[in-house]
Design a protein around this motif. Structure first.
Motif, PDB file in Angstrom:
ATOM      1  N   PRO A 141      90.079  30.910  74.964  1.00  0.00           N
ATOM      2  CA  PRO A 141      90.066  31.326  76.465  1.00  0.00           C
ATOM      3  C   PRO A 141      91.570  32.147  76.761  1.00  0.00           C
ATOM      4  N   PHE A 142      92.763  31.658  76.011  1.00  0.00           N
ATOM      5  CA  PHE A 142      93.998  32.449  76.402  1.00  0.00           C
ATOM      6  C   PHE A 142      93.946  33.673  75.737  1.00  0.00           C
ATOM      7  N   GLU A 143      93.126  33.962  74.578  1.00  0.00           N
ATOM      8  CA  GLU A 143      93.387  35.306  74.164  1.00  0.00           C
ATOM      9  C   GLU A 143      92.204  36.153  74.673  1.00  0.00           C
ATOM     10  N   SER A 144      91.530  35.723  75.544  1.00  0.00           N
ATOM     11  CA  SER A 144      90.145  36.459  76.175  1.00  0.00           C
ATOM     12  C   SER A 144      90.909  36.999  77.415  1.00  0.00           C
ATOM     13  N   VAL A 145      92.081  36.647  77.904  1.00  0.00           N
ATOM     14  CA  VAL A 145      92.649  37.491  78.925  1.00  0.00           C
ATOM     15  C   VAL A 145      92.848  38.782  78.636  1.00  0.00           C
ATOM     16  N   GLY A 146      92.329  39.740  79.600  1.00  0.00           N
ATOM     17  CA  GLY A 146      92.585  41.078  79.262  1.00  0.00           C
ATOM     18  C   GLY A 146      93.860  41.464  78.989  1.00  0.00           C
ATOM     19  N   ASN A 147      95.058  41.602  79.851  1.00  0.00           N
ATOM     20  CA  ASN A 147      96.269  42.104  79.801  1.00  0.00           C
ATOM     21  C   ASN A 147      97.065  40.986  80.208  1.00  0.00           C
ATOM     22  N   ILE A 148      97.509  40.036  79.304  1.00  0.00           N
ATOM     23  CA  ILE A 148      98.238  39.002  79.833  1.00  0.00           C
ATOM     24  C   ILE A 148      99.803  39.487  80.164  1.00  0.00           C
ATOM     25  N   PHE A 149     100.020  40.382  79.664  1.00  0.00           N
ATOM     26  CA  PHE A 149     101.514  41.225  80.290  1.00  0.00           C
ATOM     27  C   PHE A 149     101.331  41.288  81.492  1.00  0.00           C
ATOM     28  N   SER A 150     100.540  41.923  82.056  1.00  0.00           N
ATOM     29  CA  SER A 150     100.189  42.182  83.677  1.00  0.00           C
ATOM     30  C   SER A 150     100.320  40.887  84.380  1.00  0.00           C
ATOM     31  N   ILE A 151      99.850  39.787  84.035  1.00  0.00           N
ATOM     32  CA  ILE A 151      99.918  38.570  84.604  1.00  0.00           C
ATOM     33  C   ILE A 151     101.624  38.248  84.480  1.00  0.00           C
ATOM     34  N   PHE A 152     102.331  38.356  83.456  1.00  0.00           N
ATOM     35  CA  PHE A 152     103.659  38.032  83.545  1.00  0.00           C
ATOM     36  C   PHE A 152     104.284  38.874  84.462  1.00  0.00           C
ATOM     37  N   LEU A 204      93.120  31.759  85.376  1.00  0.00           N
ATOM     38  CA  LEU A 204      91.848  31.256  85.791  1.00  0.00           C
ATOM     39  C   LEU A 204      90.878  32.114  86.497  1.00  0.00           C
ATOM     40  N   ASP A 205      91.814  33.236  87.062  1.00  0.00           N
ATOM     41  CA  ASP A 205      91.049  34.155  87.696  1.00  0.00           C
ATOM     42  C   ASP A 205      90.589  35.381  86.694  1.00  0.00           C
ATOM     43  N   SER A 206      90.872  35.479  85.383  1.00  0.00           N
ATOM     44  CA  SER A 206      90.642  36.095  84.555  1.00  0.00           C
ATOM     45  C   SER A 206      89.215  35.850  84.071  1.00  0.00           C
ATOM     46  N   PRO A 207      88.135  37.016  84.299  1.00  0.00           N
ATOM     47  CA  PRO A 207      86.893  36.944  83.855  1.00  0.00           C
ATOM     48  C   PRO A 207      86.711  36.545  82.260  1.00  0.00           C
ATOM     49  N   GLY A 208      87.620  37.017  81.434  1.00  0.00           N
ATOM     50  CA  GLY A 208      87.574  36.835  80.142  1.00  0.00           C
ATOM     51  C   GLY A 208      87.897  35.262  79.773  1.00  0.00           C
ATOM     52  N   PHE A 209      88.876  34.854  80.748  1.00  0.00           N
ATOM     53  CA  PHE A 209      89.214  33.384  80.363  1.00  0.00           C
ATOM     54  C   PHE A 209      88.019  32.315  80.819  1.00  0.00           C
ATOM     55  N   ARG A 210      87.337  32.604  81.963  1.00  0.00           N
ATOM     56  CA  ARG A 210      86.239  32.016  82.232  1.00  0.00           C
ATOM     57  C   ARG A 210      85.142  32.093  81.232  1.00  0.00           C
ATOM     58  N   GLU A 211      84.935  33.175  80.864  1.00  0.00           N
ATOM     59  CA  GLU A 211      83.651  33.274  79.921  1.00  0.00           C
ATOM     60  C   GLU A 211      83.962  32.461  78.716  1.00  0.00           C
ATOM     61  N   ALA A 212      85.137  32.799  78.183  1.00  0.00           N
ATOM     62  CA  ALA A 212      85.500  31.978  77.055  1.00  0.00           C
ATOM     63  C   ALA A 212      85.532  30.376  77.347  1.00  0.00           C
ATOM     64  N   PHE A 213      85.856  30.027  78.506  1.00  0.00           N
ATOM     65  CA  PHE A 213      85.754  28.671  78.657  1.00  0.00           C
ATOM     66  C   PHE A 213      84.521  28.009  78.693  1.00  0.00           C
ATOM     67  N   VAL A 214      83.492  28.993  79.302  1.00  0.00           N
ATOM     68  CA  VAL A 214      82.136  28.596  79.433  1.00  0.00           C
ATOM     69  C   VAL A 214      81.551  28.409  77.998  1.00  0.00           C
ATOM     70  N   ALA A 215      81.827  29.438  77.171  1.00  0.00           N
ATOM     71  CA  ALA A 215      81.592  29.618  75.854  1.00  0.00           C
ATOM     72  C   ALA A 215      81.801  28.253  75.050  1.00  0.00           C
TER      73      ALA A 215
END
Length: 158
Positions: free
Chosen positions: A129-140, A108-119
């Motif tokens: 929105p889930f594919e718009s997260v910059g580097n999902i592996f860093s979240i893991f 939810l803190d990922s700007p890409g997720f929020r931008e895709a959510f708004v879009a």
């Protein structure tokens, strides 16, 4: 309109939130969109009780951003909990509660997720929105989710 929206949000079709959370969100929706939005789009309280009260109606960028700001603010409910329930509803227990909360919070803190959510609220579904997260592996890594956990989850879910 607020009562009908609150009832919808508490339903299985909505967000499945408490009465006070639903009323808060419903008020926020009406405040964000304005009552004229419902009149202009011919959305009655009866329409709101249907499976998808906003079907075929896209918000403009300003409306979508204001709605997202309201939802993500945490004013009405813990959005991390709501998204965790939605995302991991069928999750078979591979990840513990801390890992799930961490993952959803980072997502939810990922700007890409929020931008895709708004879009997506404007009708632009070109980005998931889930594919718009910059580097999902860093979240893991941040959430101590191992590749073994991911493989096990993938085998069960996939």
């Amino acid at each position: 309109v607020v009562a009908a929206l609150a009832a919808y949000l508490m339903s299985d079709n909505g967000m499945n939130v408490s009465s006070s959370e639903a009323t808060c969100v419903a008020s926020g929706v009406v405040d964000s969109l304005g009552f004229d939005f419902f009149l202009d789009n011919e959305i009655s309280p009866e329409d709101i009780n249907s499976d998808d009260p906003f079907e075929g109606i896209d918000l403009n960028q300003e409306q979508a951003t204001e709605m997202a700001d309201m939802l993500f603010s945490g004013e009405c409910f813990d959005i991390v909990d709501v998204f965790a329930r939605e995302i991991f509803a069928d999750e078979p227990g591979v990840l513990d509660g801390d890992q799930i909360r961490c993952f959803v919070s980072e997502l939810l803190d990922s700007p890409g997720f929020r931008e895709a959510f708004v879009a997506s609220m404007t009708g632009d579904d070109s980005e998931d929105p889930f594919e718009s997260v910059g580097n999902i592996f860093s979240i893991f890594l941040e959430c101590d989710i191992s590749f073994e956990d991911l493989a096990e989850l993938g085998q069960i879910v996939g």
